[in-house]
Structures are given as structure tokens and as C-alpha cells.
Design a protein around this motif. Structure first.
Motif, PDB file in Angstrom:
ATOM      1  N   ARG A 193     -29.634   4.064  -4.514  1.00 37.41           N
ATOM      2  CA  ARG A 193     -29.813   4.125  -5.881  1.00 37.41           C
ATOM      3  C   ARG A 193     -29.888   2.584  -6.612  1.00 37.41           C
ATOM      4  O   ARG A 193     -30.484   2.497  -7.437  1.00 37.41           O
ATOM      5  CB  ARG A 193     -28.790   4.777  -6.768  1.00 37.41           C
ATOM      6  CG  ARG A 193     -29.038   6.450  -6.438  1.00 37.41           C
ATOM      7  CD  ARG A 193     -28.082   7.423  -7.494  1.00 37.41           C
ATOM      8  NE  ARG A 193     -28.157   8.872  -7.377  1.00 37.41           N
ATOM      9  CZ  ARG A 193     -27.672   9.570  -6.297  1.00 37.41           C
ATOM     10  NH1 ARG A 193     -26.600   9.036  -5.810  1.00 37.41           N
ATOM     11  NH2 ARG A 193     -27.848  10.978  -6.123  1.00 37.41           N
ATOM     12  N   GLN A 194     -29.031   1.873  -5.852  1.00 39.32           N
ATOM     13  CA  GLN A 194     -28.993   0.545  -6.395  1.00 39.32           C
ATOM     14  C   GLN A 194     -29.450  -0.591  -5.713  1.00 39.32           C
ATOM     15  O   GLN A 194     -29.316  -1.558  -6.012  1.00 39.32           O
ATOM     16  CB  GLN A 194     -27.259   0.232  -6.384  1.00 39.32           C
ATOM     17  CG  GLN A 194     -26.435   1.174  -7.548  1.00 39.32           C
ATOM     18  CD  GLN A 194     -26.968   1.048  -9.080  1.00 39.32           C
ATOM     19  OE1 GLN A 194     -27.337  -0.145  -9.293  1.00 39.32           O
ATOM     20  NE2 GLN A 194     -26.759   2.341  -9.571  1.00 39.32           N
ATOM     21  N   MET A 195     -30.181  -0.184  -4.561  1.00 43.85           N
ATOM     22  CA  MET A 195     -30.455  -1.341  -3.769  1.00 43.85           C
ATOM     23  C   MET A 195     -31.654  -2.189  -4.309  1.00 43.85           C
ATOM     24  O   MET A 195     -32.050  -3.328  -3.932  1.00 43.85           O
ATOM     25  CB  MET A 195     -30.954  -0.769  -2.132  1.00 43.85           C
ATOM     26  CG  MET A 195     -30.484  -1.536  -1.265  1.00 43.85           C
ATOM     27  SD  MET A 195     -28.773  -1.967  -1.332  1.00 43.85           S
ATOM     28  CE  MET A 195     -28.572  -3.186   0.061  1.00 43.85           C
ATOM     29  N   GLU A 196     -32.590  -1.659  -5.282  1.00 37.80           N
ATOM     30  CA  GLU A 196     -33.479  -2.291  -5.461  1.00 37.80           C
ATOM     31  C   GLU A 196     -32.933  -3.530  -6.551  1.00 37.80           C
ATOM     32  O   GLU A 196     -33.536  -4.766  -6.594  1.00 37.80           O
ATOM     33  CB  GLU A 196     -34.415  -1.639  -6.579  1.00 37.80           C
ATOM     34  CG  GLU A 196     -35.356  -0.798  -5.927  1.00 37.80           C
ATOM     35  CD  GLU A 196     -36.406  -0.106  -7.003  1.00 37.80           C
ATOM     36  OE1 GLU A 196     -36.272  -0.365  -8.391  1.00 37.80           O
ATOM     37  OE2 GLU A 196     -37.142   0.832  -6.609  1.00 37.80           O
ATOM     38  N   ARG A 197     -31.661  -3.338  -7.024  1.00 34.17           N
ATOM     39  CA  ARG A 197     -31.042  -4.530  -7.828  1.00 34.17           C
ATOM     40  C   ARG A 197     -30.184  -5.407  -6.935  1.00 34.17           C
ATOM     41  O   ARG A 197     -29.936  -6.491  -7.178  1.00 34.17           O
ATOM     42  CB  ARG A 197     -30.229  -3.808  -8.961  1.00 34.17           C
ATOM     43  CG  ARG A 197     -29.454  -4.774  -9.796  1.00 34.17           C
ATOM     44  CD  ARG A 197     -28.608  -4.018 -10.711  1.00 34.17           C
ATOM     45  NE  ARG A 197     -27.758  -3.030 -10.068  1.00 34.17           N
ATOM     46  CZ  ARG A 197     -26.240  -3.232  -9.941  1.00 34.17           C
ATOM     47  NH1 ARG A 197     -25.894  -4.616  -9.978  1.00 34.17           N
ATOM     48  NH2 ARG A 197     -25.582  -2.308  -9.540  1.00 34.17           N
ATOM     49  N   LEU A 198     -29.775  -4.708  -5.814  1.00 34.77           N
ATOM     50  CA  LEU A 198     -28.626  -5.522  -4.936  1.00 34.77           C
ATOM     51  C   LEU A 198     -29.229  -6.270  -3.768  1.00 34.77           C
ATOM     52  O   LEU A 198     -28.188  -6.612  -2.981  1.00 34.77           O
ATOM     53  CB  LEU A 198     -27.681  -4.655  -4.728  1.00 34.77           C
ATOM     54  CG  LEU A 198     -26.622  -3.966  -5.831  1.00 34.77           C
ATOM     55  CD1 LEU A 198     -25.437  -3.013  -5.420  1.00 34.77           C
ATOM     56  CD2 LEU A 198     -25.773  -5.114  -6.735  1.00 34.77           C
ATOM     57  N   GLY A 199     -30.352  -5.649  -3.495  1.00 37.91           N
ATOM     58  CA  GLY A 199     -30.878  -6.200  -2.250  1.00 37.91           C
ATOM     59  C   GLY A 199     -31.071  -7.424  -1.601  1.00 37.91           C
ATOM     60  O   GLY A 199     -30.869  -7.836  -0.519  1.00 37.91           O
ATOM     61  N   ASN A 200     -30.911  -8.599  -2.783  1.00 42.68           N
ATOM     62  CA  ASN A 200     -30.713 -10.046  -2.370  1.00 42.68           C
ATOM     63  C   ASN A 200     -29.251 -10.401  -2.384  1.00 42.68           C
ATOM     64  O   ASN A 200     -29.145 -11.697  -2.535  1.00 42.68           O
ATOM     65  CB  ASN A 200     -31.570 -10.942  -3.164  1.00 42.68           C
ATOM     66  CG  ASN A 200     -31.466 -10.754  -4.648  1.00 42.68           C
ATOM     67  OD1 ASN A 200     -30.681  -9.751  -5.097  1.00 42.68           O
ATOM     68  ND2 ASN A 200     -32.009 -11.713  -5.432  1.00 42.68           N
ATOM     69  N   GLN A 201     -28.470  -9.562  -2.792  1.00 36.24           N
ATOM     70  CA  GLN A 201     -27.011 -10.205  -3.050  1.00 36.24           C
ATOM     71  C   GLN A 201     -26.125 -10.193  -1.815  1.00 36.24           C
ATOM     72  O   GLN A 201     -24.904 -11.017  -1.918  1.00 36.24           O
ATOM     73  CB  GLN A 201     -26.266  -9.135  -4.062  1.00 36.24           C
ATOM     74  CG  GLN A 201     -26.955  -8.994  -5.295  1.00 36.24           C
ATOM     75  CD  GLN A 201     -27.150 -10.279  -6.122  1.00 36.24           C
ATOM     76  OE1 GLN A 201     -26.189 -10.802  -6.422  1.00 36.24           O
ATOM     77  NE2 GLN A 201     -28.239 -10.485  -6.679  1.00 36.24           N
ATOM     78  N   TYR A 202     -26.721  -9.584  -0.850  1.00 37.49           N
ATOM     79  CA  TYR A 202     -25.524  -9.540   0.365  1.00 37.49           C
ATOM     80  C   TYR A 202     -26.344  -9.883   1.823  1.00 37.49           C
ATOM     81  O   TYR A 202     -27.428  -9.395   1.820  1.00 37.49           O
ATOM     82  CB  TYR A 202     -25.072  -8.322   0.671  1.00 37.49           C
ATOM     83  CG  TYR A 202     -24.159  -7.719  -0.576  1.00 37.49           C
ATOM     84  CD1 TYR A 202     -22.998  -8.248  -0.627  1.00 37.49           C
ATOM     85  CD2 TYR A 202     -24.618  -7.071  -1.570  1.00 37.49           C
ATOM     86  CE1 TYR A 202     -22.237  -7.644  -1.659  1.00 37.49           C
ATOM     87  CE2 TYR A 202     -24.105  -6.718  -2.748  1.00 37.49           C
ATOM     88  CZ  TYR A 202     -22.774  -7.141  -2.618  1.00 37.49           C
ATOM     89  OH  TYR A 202     -21.836  -7.030  -4.046  1.00 37.49           O
ATOM     90  N   GLY A 203     -25.766 -10.779   2.407  1.00 32.90           N
ATOM     91  CA  GLY A 203     -26.331 -11.428   3.550  1.00 32.90           C
ATOM     92  C   GLY A 203     -26.050 -10.684   4.871  1.00 32.90           C
ATOM     93  O   GLY A 203     -26.736 -10.750   5.872  1.00 32.90           O
ATOM     94  N   VAL A 204     -25.209  -9.684   4.882  1.00 38.05           N
ATOM     95  CA  VAL A 204     -24.619  -9.121   5.945  1.00 38.05           C
ATOM     96  C   VAL A 204     -24.658  -7.561   5.455  1.00 38.05           C
ATOM     97  O   VAL A 204     -24.178  -7.121   4.333  1.00 38.05           O
ATOM     98  CB  VAL A 204     -23.277  -9.074   6.454  1.00 38.05           C
ATOM     99  CG1 VAL A 204     -23.058  -8.468   7.729  1.00 38.05           C
ATOM    100  CG2 VAL A 204     -23.169 -10.644   6.593  1.00 38.05           C
TER     101      VAL A 204
END
Length: 457
Positions: free
Chosen positions: A168-179
Motif C-alpha cells: 500500500r505504501q510503495m508508491e511513496r517509499l519506493g525510492n527510500q531504500y537501497g536494499v
């Protein structure tokens, strides 16, 4: 003129020119709404590698560089070292298949440390979310660890999330984590969860599971979503060393003559309806079609009732309960977990044998209490349906009994894994109780044949 790469709600935008470089042809499509080329985030690493000097500014990633030195020290087993090395050699992208109890989460912890980037761990259950949170807090006490799911909405460099919340949140968080680490990664290719990988630009990806295969064959999508299969180890490879030594014993029971007549009549009634409506339960959409078509007529509802009667007769035959009684009597001092396919049988076992049970309907506090009492020895036998297949640590249970629900290899391996935690002097036994001349016997035989082919191959 160079290009600028941006993150946009789970996708990548390449801005700067209407002429797409030949090196990334096929990865982007032109989006006239924003006058830019658009691509899936899962292709981020390949895009950056191929664009090279054509990329003027990379404004897509927002993940952090971290200094992660685990303070939780342990001597890795050879298979853990080999798995991490294979994953690293594959460019820190790939799938690791290890039995339950073989230390998959410790490999994930090491993978996070080796990448030195902010990371997200996704898990299918609240229990697993809490276990990963405890592990990462112990390993990296100087780095903030957060939760997403179960009422938590943290934003931290290391984040443990349920699959539901991440999707549900990946559209917002997709660039926040490199792993991106996906535990029980066989869940990921489903229609809803796959967006987690598609909307993430994490260049480093690790998938962990005890059994990769899915009945719908979507596990093949994982090679694009996460990476190649880099390491695979079966329970028998680690038994007696990393895992407890174990035996698998199969017991076959017979229906009574009255039960056999009822089984045959129900089978004829159901199959006649399936044939009349050109429905095959062997096809992927067979069950959904059966449910839909059977709801329309009296004959259909009778056929569905017949199907349920078939399952009841094979899954909960009185002979199975007698077999369970003998098994428990043979191991009076050992902890046992009894698995069934459905909740109704679990409740029947609980009443008949006066043993606690856990299903998906069991409240969290009651479930915690039962597992605590089981671990400390107050309870020695526990009945469950599918609630303990994943993400629950039952460290010293040595007896497993599958009364029903072992057709899928993944489920069988998961249930075996519940009793394989190594304890000094422990020898585990998994009993599989199968009703003769029923569909249950046929699917179990096919599963065992497939297992033999995997081993010989």
C-alpha cells in the motif's frame, strides 16, 4: 544533452530529450502526459548501468548510506557463508532457499550490513515482523529500526514491514531504500504484493524462503522481481548438523465400509456436476469456476456440499483420530504439533484430546499465552491448521503430525521445519497420516514423486 532520472509514484521518469538512447530501448515508454519517458522502478539498476554518461543527473534515489557493523556476533555455518558469498557474487541480487531453522534471517542481517544502505525487510506476518525487528535492533543498536504494519507507520533507515502495508505504501517509499529483503519470498509474485518489487528501485535485493515453488508457477517471476536463484539447500542436507536429525513416517488408514460408500457417492455427485459444466479442478481456474457455477443452482450447491463431504471423510476420518491417539501415546514426554487442513478439525481435536489449539481466529494475546505455555512445557501438544506454517519459532517441538493438508510441497516443508530447530540430543519425527483410496493419497503420492525427481535431478 544529458538526461535527468526522477522517481514518480513507483515509476522512473527520464527527462531531457524526446530521443531515447539506444542502450535503454525497451526499458522506457514515452508518456505524453508528462513529456518524458517512463519505466518500472525494478529496472533502476539496469537503467543506471546502461545510461552511463548519458545520465546528467540521477535524482531518483533517496536512500541513505549507512555504516552497519553488526554488534550481534555469531559464528556462521558453512551454508550461511556460502549463501551470502553466492548472493554477493551475483551482484547482491538473488534468491536463497534454505530450510526453516537454518538461519535465513541471519543471512539477511549480514546482507544489510554488506550493502551499507538503508533497507526494507518485508514479511508476511506480524509474528515475523516482530522477530525481524528484535534481530535488527540487537544487531544494529546505533541505527534506527522501525515498523510498518500492525498499527505502526515508522520512517527509519531500517524498516520492517508486512507485505500488506508495503504494497500500500510503495508508491511513496519506493525510492527510500537501497536494499529490499523479502522473507518468505514465495508470497511476492501475487497480484497485489508484486508491486512492492515493481515500485522499488532498490539495486540490492534478497529473497529468502524454505520453498520457492508456487502451484500457479508465478515463482518464475521472482527471477525478474528479485534476481536469480543463487543458493539452495534442502533439510536433509543439514540434518544432524545445523538442524535436528529427523525421520518422516507415513501412516495409511482405511475408511470403514459405510464411510467408503458415502465417499464414493459424494465423489460421483460432485464429478457428474463438474463434467456437465466442463470444469476441471486440475486447472488453475478450476476451483474458482466451481465456486462460481455451483452457487447458481440447487444441483450446484449439492455438488459443492458433496465436495466438502469428500474433504471431511478424507481429512478427518475417525481412523485418523485413532492413529493420532497412538502416535501421542508413543511419545508421551515429547512436545508435538498436530497440523490439519481446516479449522473445524482443529477444534474437534482440541475437544477430543483436551489440547490447546491455534487458528487464524485465535486472538493475539491468547495465541501468545498458548505458545509461551508450550515452550515452557506446561502444554506438550498443540493443534493448529495453517496458522503456524510460517513465522513462528517452536524451538524444541520434536514431533509433528500432519493429519491433512500436505499436498503442496511448500506447506509440507514448512510444517517439517516447525520441528527441526536443533536442541542437544533431539531427534525429530514427522508423521503424515493419509487416508487410503482418496484424493488425499493421490496428491501425496504425486508430491513425493516430485520430491524424488528434484533430488535425483
Amino acid at each position: 544533452m544529458g538526461f535527468t532520472l526522477r522517481f514518480d509514484r513507483g515509476t522512473l521518469l527520464l527527462e531531457g530529450s524526446t530521443d531515447l538512447p539506444a542502450s535503454v530501448t525497451g526499458l522506457f515508454r514515452f508518456d505524453p502526459r508528462v513529456d518524458a519517458f517512463r519505466a518500472s522502478c525494478e529496472q533502476y539498476r539496469e537503467i543506471v548501468e546502461k545510461l552511463g554518461p548519458d545520465l546528467d543527473a540521477n535524482r531518483a534515489p533517496r536512500y541513505q548510506r549507512l555504516k552497519l557493523s553488526p554488534l550481534l556476533s555469531f559464528e556462521p555455518y558453512p551454508h550461511q557463508t556460502a549463501a551470502l558469498e553466492a548472493w554477493t557474487k551475483a551482484g547482491r541480487r538473488g534468491l536463497v532457499v534454505l530450510p526453516t531453522g537454518a538461519g535465513k534471517s541471519l543471512i539477511g542481517m549480514q546482507a544489510l550490513a554488506s550493502c551499507g544502505r538503508s533497507g526494507m525487510v518485508i514479511v508476511p506476518t506480524i509474528d515475523l515482523m516482530h522477530q525481524w525487528f528484535a534481530l535488527l535492533k540487537a544487531a544494529f543498536p546505533e541505527t534506527e529500526v522501525g515498523l510498518l504494519g500492525g498499527g505502526y507507520h515508522d520512517a527509519s533507515p531500517l524498516l520492517v514491514s508486512t507485505y500488506d502495508s508495503a504494497a500500500r505504501q510503495m508508491e511513496r517509499l519506493g525510492n527510500q531504500y537501497g536494499v529490499l529483503i523479502a522473507d518468505e519470498v514465495h508470497h511476492l509474485p501475487s497480484e497485489f504484493y508484486r508491486s512492492i518489487a515493481e515500485f522499488s528501485l532498490a539495486p540490492y535485493r534478497l529473497g529468502l524462503t524454505a520453498t520457492l515453488e508456487r502451484s500457479d508457477m508465478r515463482h518464475r517471476d521472482l527471477f525478474n522481481l528479485i534476481g536469480p536463484l543463487v543458493y539452495h539447500c534442502d533439510p536433509e542436507d543439514l540434518a544432524g548438523d545445523v538442524l535436528a536429525p529427523y525421520q518422516i513416517k507415513r501412516l495409511y488408514v482405511e475408511l470403514t465400509s459405510t464411510e467408503r460408500e458415502a465417499y464414493t457417492a459424494a465423489q460421483r455427485q460432485r464429478d457428474a456436476f463438474l463434467d456437465a459444466n466442463n470444469i476441471s479442478l486440475k486447472q488453475l481456474d478450476g476451483w474458482s469456476r466451481f465456486v462460481m457455477v455451483s452457487s447458481r443452482t440447487i444441483e450446484g450447491r449439492q455438488a459443492m456440499h458433496a465436495h466438502q463431504e469428500l474433504r471431511r471423510l478424507s481429512h478427518a476420518a475417525p481412523a485418523k483420530l485413532r492413529a493420532l491417539e497412538l502416535i501421542l501415546a508413543e511419545h508421551p514426554q515429547e512436545k508435538a504439533v498436530v497440523f490439519t487442513e481446516d479449522n473445524a478439525t482443529v477444534y474437534e481435536l482440541s475437544k477430543k484430546f483436551l489440547i490447546p489449539c491455534i487458528t487464524h481466529q485465535t486472538p493475539i494475546k491468547e495465541r501468545h499465552h498458548i505458545l509461551t505455555q508450550f515452550r515452557n512445557g506446561t502444554y506438550r501438544t498443540l493443534a493448529t491448521s495453517k496458522a503456524l506454517n510460517e513465522g513462528v519459532d517452536v524451538p524444541d517441538a520434536s514431533i509433528g503430525v500432519i493429519l491433512s493438508g500436505s499436498a503442496v510441497r511448500r506447506e509440507f516443508v514448512q510444517r517439517l521445519g516447525r520441528i527441526l530447530r536443533r536442541v542437544e540430543g533431539k531427534k525429530a519425527v514427522l508423521y503424515e497420516v493419509i487416508t487410503r483410496q482418496t484424493r488425499e493419497e493421490g496428491v501425496a503420492a504425486r508430491r513425493m514423486k516430485n520430491e524424488e525427481q528434484v533430488v535425483s535431478g
